[in-house]
Scaffold this motif. Structure first.
Motif, PDB file in Angstrom:
ATOM      1  N   MET A   1       0.844  -1.201   0.000  1.00  0.00           N
ATOM      2  CA  MET A   1       0.000   0.000   0.000  1.00  0.00           C
ATOM      3  C   MET A   1       0.872   1.241   0.000  1.00  0.00           C
ATOM      4  SD  MET A   1      -0.891   2.472   2.485  1.00  0.00           S
ATOM      5  CE  MET A   1      -0.845   1.638   4.082  1.00  0.00           C
ATOM      6  N   ASN A   2       0.453   2.232  -0.767  1.00  0.00           N
ATOM      7  CA  ASN A   2       1.084   3.549  -0.750  1.00  0.00           C
ATOM      8  C   ASN A   2      -0.028   4.596  -0.806  1.00  0.00           C
ATOM      9  OD1 ASN A   2       2.498   5.975  -1.330  1.00  0.00           O
ATOM     10  ND2 ASN A   2       4.162   4.798  -2.251  1.00  0.00           N
ATOM     11  N   TRP A   3      -0.131   5.417   0.245  1.00  0.00           N
ATOM     12  CA  TRP A   3      -1.282   6.325   0.386  1.00  0.00           C
ATOM     13  C   TRP A   3      -0.795   7.729   0.694  1.00  0.00           C
ATOM     14  CZ3 TRP A   3      -5.208   6.121   5.035  1.00  0.00           C
ATOM     15  CH2 TRP A   3      -6.260   7.010   4.764  1.00  0.00           C
ATOM     16  N   ASN A   4      -1.101   8.649  -0.219  1.00  0.00           N
ATOM     17  CA  ASN A   4      -0.885  10.066   0.050  1.00  0.00           C
ATOM     18  C   ASN A   4      -2.088  10.574   0.841  1.00  0.00           C
ATOM     19  OD1 ASN A   4       1.589  10.270  -1.367  1.00  0.00           O
ATOM     20  ND2 ASN A   4       0.460  10.361  -3.304  1.00  0.00           N
ATOM     21  N   VAL A   5      -1.987  10.480   2.157  1.00  0.00           N
ATOM     22  CA  VAL A   5      -3.112  10.828   3.023  1.00  0.00           C
ATOM     23  C   VAL A   5      -3.483  12.295   2.858  1.00  0.00           C
ATOM     24  CG1 VAL A   5      -3.932  10.824   5.407  1.00  0.00           C
ATOM     25  CG2 VAL A   5      -2.350   9.051   4.627  1.00  0.00           C
ATOM     26  N   SER A   6      -2.495  13.149   2.701  1.00  0.00           N
ATOM     27  CA  SER A   6      -2.696  14.574   2.453  1.00  0.00           C
ATOM     28  C   SER A   6      -1.531  15.072   1.628  1.00  0.00           C
ATOM     29  CB  SER A   6      -2.792  15.341   3.775  1.00  0.00           C
ATOM     30  OG  SER A   6      -1.539  15.345   4.443  1.00  0.00           O
TER      31      SER A   6
ATOM     32  N   GLY B   1       5.935   5.998   7.434  1.00  0.00           N
ATOM     33  CA  GLY B   1       5.241   7.260   7.232  1.00  0.00           C
ATOM     34  C   GLY B   1       6.226   8.390   6.998  1.00  0.00           C
ATOM     35  N   SER B   2       5.817   9.360   6.183  1.00  0.00           N
ATOM     36  CA  SER B   2       6.666  10.511   5.884  1.00  0.00           C
ATOM     37  C   SER B   2       5.816  11.775   5.906  1.00  0.00           C
ATOM     38  CB  SER B   2       7.323  10.331   4.506  1.00  0.00           C
ATOM     39  OG  SER B   2       8.144  11.438   4.191  1.00  0.00           O
ATOM     40  N   TYR B   3       6.258  12.750   6.714  1.00  0.00           N
ATOM     41  CA  TYR B   3       5.546  14.029   6.808  1.00  0.00           C
ATOM     42  C   TYR B   3       6.466  15.136   6.307  1.00  0.00           C
ATOM     43  CZ  TYR B   3       3.022  18.043   8.639  1.00  0.00           C
ATOM     44  OH  TYR B   3       2.345  19.233   8.750  1.00  0.00           O
ATOM     45  N   THR B   4       5.958  15.933   5.358  1.00  0.00           N
ATOM     46  CA  THR B   4       6.727  17.017   4.756  1.00  0.00           C
ATOM     47  C   THR B   4       6.036  18.338   5.013  1.00  0.00           C
ATOM     48  OG1 THR B   4       7.510  15.533   3.003  1.00  0.00           O
ATOM     49  CG2 THR B   4       7.719  17.908   2.622  1.00  0.00           C
ATOM     50  N   GLN B   5       6.788  19.305   5.531  1.00  0.00           N
ATOM     51  CA  GLN B   5       6.254  20.640   5.802  1.00  0.00           C
ATOM     52  C   GLN B   5       7.129  21.668   5.093  1.00  0.00           C
ATOM     53  OE1 GLN B   5       3.412  21.703   7.712  1.00  0.00           O
ATOM     54  NE2 GLN B   5       3.972  23.544   6.559  1.00  0.00           N
ATOM     55  N   GLU B   6       6.494  22.444   4.209  1.00  0.00           N
ATOM     56  CA  GLU B   6       7.239  23.495   3.527  1.00  0.00           C
ATOM     57  C   GLU B   6       7.380  24.693   4.451  1.00  0.00           C
ATOM     58  OE1 GLU B   6       7.245  26.084  -0.637  1.00  0.00           O
ATOM     59  OE2 GLU B   6       5.812  24.437  -0.340  1.00  0.00           O
ATOM     60  N   LEU B   7       8.608  25.211   4.542  1.00  0.00           N
ATOM     61  CA  LEU B   7       8.906  26.346   5.400  1.00  0.00           C
ATOM     62  C   LEU B   7       9.084  27.599   4.551  1.00  0.00           C
ATOM     63  CD1 LEU B   7      11.518  24.521   7.681  1.00  0.00           C
ATOM     64  CD2 LEU B   7       9.053  24.783   8.063  1.00  0.00           C
ATOM     65  N   SER B   8       9.280  28.705   5.212  1.00  0.00           N
ATOM     66  CA  SER B   8       9.496  29.962   4.494  1.00  0.00           C
ATOM     67  C   SER B   8      10.752  29.859   3.641  1.00  0.00           C
ATOM     68  CB  SER B   8       9.647  31.115   5.492  1.00  0.00           C
ATOM     69  OG  SER B   8      10.733  30.883   6.360  1.00  0.00           O
ATOM     70  N   GLY B   9      10.703  30.450   2.468  1.00  0.00           N
ATOM     71  CA  GLY B   9      11.828  30.397   1.554  1.00  0.00           C
ATOM     72  C   GLY B   9      11.867  29.136   0.719  1.00  0.00           C
ATOM     73  N   GLY B  10      10.852  28.285   0.878  1.00  0.00           N
ATOM     74  CA  GLY B  10      10.796  27.070   0.078  1.00  0.00           C
ATOM     75  C   GLY B  10      11.556  25.901   0.651  1.00  0.00           C
ATOM     76  N   ASN B  11      12.192  26.062   1.808  1.00  0.00           N
ATOM     77  CA  ASN B  11      12.883  24.944   2.440  1.00  0.00           C
ATOM     78  C   ASN B  11      11.876  23.948   3.008  1.00  0.00           C
ATOM     79  OD1 ASN B  11      15.254  26.259   1.823  1.00  0.00           O
ATOM     80  ND2 ASN B  11      15.403  27.254   3.832  1.00  0.00           N
ATOM     81  N   LEU B  12      12.345  22.715   3.240  1.00  0.00           N
ATOM     82  CA  LEU B  12      11.452  21.649   3.667  1.00  0.00           C
ATOM     83  C   LEU B  12      11.920  21.041   4.985  1.00  0.00           C
ATOM     84  CD1 LEU B  12      10.982  19.713   0.287  1.00  0.00           C
ATOM     85  CD2 LEU B  12       9.465  21.448   1.268  1.00  0.00           C
TER      86      LEU B  12
END
Length: 671
Positions: A500-505, A562-573
């Protein structure tokens, strides 16, 4: 099996390194530092990669990595001087231990320098050639072994070896791949020339004690073996792949492989020869063995595919193969040879001139494949596959026992005057100890690859049934109880797997898999499992029975990440990853017989957090988060836990995985 041949019984994973790029310059540097919970010091892995386009038609790409792993296995019982120091003193007396032992902490170190350099040339739109040199130089300080189950007071991450066990290995590979676009098809020639040189030392005391030679009566007896090996390989493949847009597609090809292996094994028993009055002019050399093998494999293969409709396709595959396996062996016991008959050991460079090869095994066969798949309007796909695979046979080395010692003609023999032999190999003629033949599989699989929620959710699964003929299984020889491979009658594997591979959000991805596998013998094999009958080490046997579970693999395993990605200011992750993998228990011998060990479940978790910019990233991570103590395989059984004339036999041990490690990784990229 039809495209990749020998060894693809369970499928193939094809590893394709990135080719040099004509379009841009790249430089990447990376540094990784980590430490083990059970070891001292900080390990490191440092590397860099570059890509330089020299022109529109020529580019160079390379990478180099230097690994310095500090290890986590202690060798607390290494003797100060083999043949002089007492290997089995009063382990509870600190003074006696200090007087006899020279402990090695974190003995299983690894230093590795590896890299590759590739040059790519595309003189025309239809020709593309890449020449690559790969190398790796490794130095291992010891093995990932635990002796906590043996006869000496060792802990979970402690090995009971009496001598250090360094091992050096150097590998080199030259590869040339040329692709030509012929219009109707693409022709690829792939050539590889490689060599591996390996030299190492290992503790051999336990084997000699169990052979009833009375070595254990020498109170300071310690033995070790030095091994020197070289392997040379040549591979050539030609493959023609259709490029037309019609309903037909096809692949045809030819394959050639040559593998030549030379090895010397020298066994030393310091002090023993002088003690009992044997020959002493060869620095305690007690045993000398030379081995040569040559495997030559050739094959023709092809597949034809046809799209019956835009949604329904079928594929037929075929591989014709044959191989020859040749060998030569020489075994010498210098203690019983005169200087005229055996003046001195010869080097590895002379083994081919001294040992002419003789044909041992020649086999050929045909592999088939059939696949059909149907793609629904939704894009989901169902398929059915029948495929076959095989592994080549080989020899266990050694010589047959002389008729004056055993009546049968299939047993292996490690003969010296006075050795006690096990039961007559002729009594178990179903098992050939000298060689084992190819094993083959017929694989039946039905599965689905599906996509849901507008592509955010992927669910794949399959049911499989595998018939396994003459499976190659590990056992021990009748005489001397040394590890060998033999053929069992038949086995089968059946089960299912899910992925299974699910892009939950937009920020969170969840993926995982689950599998259930049942692998067992379907045909009884008399005397398949070799064991011993204490007290002492006389050979005993147990029959393999239909329904006996096969060793080496769990019935159930799963993983979730699980992998959680948050975009920060300036486009950094900011990226946070976590995962957990689990597998059920594993048998160390067929059916769990011969008082063998059932290896426990393994559950290992990982966690990391990364800060990523356009040009650099930094990642902190923890592997094996909960510090799970994981035993991956076992050597011998609890029956070997014996003390003979004060000498502790330490054969019974397990291979272990790494404890928890904590690290930080930095990467810088310039394009």
């Amino acid at each position: 099996g039809t495209l990749y041949g020998a060894g693809t019984m369970g499928g193939a994973i094809r590893y394709i390194p990135k080719k040099p790029d004509f379009d841009g310059t790249l430089f990447e540097a990376r540094v990784d530092a980590y430490s083990y919970s059970e070891g001292d010091g900080v390990s490191s892995d440092i590397g860099f990669t570059f890509n330089v386009p020299v022109s529109d038609q020529f580019a160079i790409r390379g990478s180099v990595d230097l690994l310095d792993d500090k290890g986590f296995i202690d060798y607390p019982f290494v003797v100060q001087q083999p043949g002089v120091s007492e290997p089995d003193p009063d382990f509870g007396d600190s003074a006696e231990r200090a007087a006899n032992f020279a402990p090695i902490e974190d003995a299983n170190t690894e230093e590795a320098l590896s890299g590759r350099l590739a040059a790519r040339w595309a003189p025309t739109d239809s020709i593309d050639a890449t020449f690559t040199y790969y190398f790796q130089q490794t130095e291992h300080g010891g093995r990932n072994v635990s002796s906590q189950r043996s006869t000496v007071p060792a802990g979970e991450y402690e090995a009971a070896f009496r001598v250090a066990e360094p091992n050096d290995r150097d590998s080199d590979l030259l590869a040339l791949e040329i692709t030509a676009d012929l219009g109707f098809a693409e022709l690829t020639s792939a050539t590889g020339v490689g060599s591996v040189e390996e030299a190492g030392q290992r503790d051999q005391t336990d084997l000699l004690i169990t052979l009833d030679y009375s070595y254990e009566l020498f109170p300071t007896f310690t033995a070790f073996t030095f091994e020197d090996e070289e392997t040379e390989t040549l591979n050539q493949e030609l493959r023609l792949v259709s490029t037309s847009d019609g309903p037909f597609n096809w692949i045809v090809g030819a394959f050639y492989n040559r593998n030549e292996y030379d090895a010397l094994s020298s066994e030393f028993t310091p002090g023993y020869g002088e003690e009992v009055g044997f020959r002493t002019d060869l620095n305690d050399l007690e045993y000398f063995e030379a081995d040569r093998t040559k495997l030559t494999e050739k094959a023709l293969f092809g597949e034809v595919g046809y799209d019956i409709t835009d949604q329904w396709s079928v594929t037929l595959g075929l591989r014709l193969y044959d191989y020859e396996f040749e060998e030569a062996n020489e075994t010498i016991f210098p203690y019983f040879e005169t200087p005229e008959d055996f003046p001195a050991p010869y080097p590895l460079s002379e083994i081919r001139s001294r040992l002419p090869l003789s044909l041992n095994q020649a086999k050929d066969g045909v592999l088939f494949k059939f696949n059909t798949s149907y793609t629904f309007d939704s894009g989901n796909l169902m398929y059915f596959t029948f495929s076959q695979g095989y592994r080549v046979g080989a020899s266990n080395g050694g010589d047959p026992c002389p008729d004056e010692f055993v009546d049968g003609n299939q047993g292996l023999c490690l003969y010296v005057p006075g050795q006690e032999f096990g039961p007559n190999p002729g009594d178990i003629a179903e098992i050939n100890e000298r060689e084992y033949i190819p094993d083959t599989v017929d694989n039946f699989e039905i599965g689905a690859k599906t996509s849901w929620l507008d592509g955010d959710l992927t669910l794949n699964g399959s049911l499989f049934f595998i018939e396994w003929d003459t499976p190659q299984v590990a056992t021990a020889s009748i005489n001397a109880n040394t590890a060998i491979t033999v053929n069992a009658g038949a086995a089968e594997t059946k089960g299912y797997d899910l992925a299974m591979n699910w892009n939950v959000s937009d920020n969170f991805n969840l993926r995982g898999n689950f599998s259930r596998t049942k692998a067992e013998l379907t045909k009884g094999v008399p005397s398949l499992v070799r064991t011993i009958s204490p007290p002492g080490f006389d050979t005993a046997f147990e029959d393999g029975q239909p329904g006996d579970r096969l060793p080496g693999s769990p019935e159930t395993q799963f993983s979730l990440f699980g992998s959680y990605t948050q975009e920060l200011s300036g486009g950094n992750l900011l990226v946070v990853d976590g995962g957990y993998s689990w597998q059920g228990d594993v048998l160390s011998l067929v059916g769990g017989r011969a008082n063998s060990l059932t290896l426990g479940t393994i559950g290992r978790a990982s966690l990391s957090a990364a800060y990523i910019t356009e040009s650099w990233s930094v990642t902190g991570y923890i592997d094996n988060l909960f510090d799970d103590y994981s035993e991956s395989s076992a050597f011998e059984t609890p029956l070997f836990n014996q003390t003979i004339s004060g000498a502790n036999v330490r054969y019974y041990r397990t291979n272990v995985l790494a404890p928890r490690s904590l690290g930080i990784r930095f990467k810088y990229t310039y394009e």
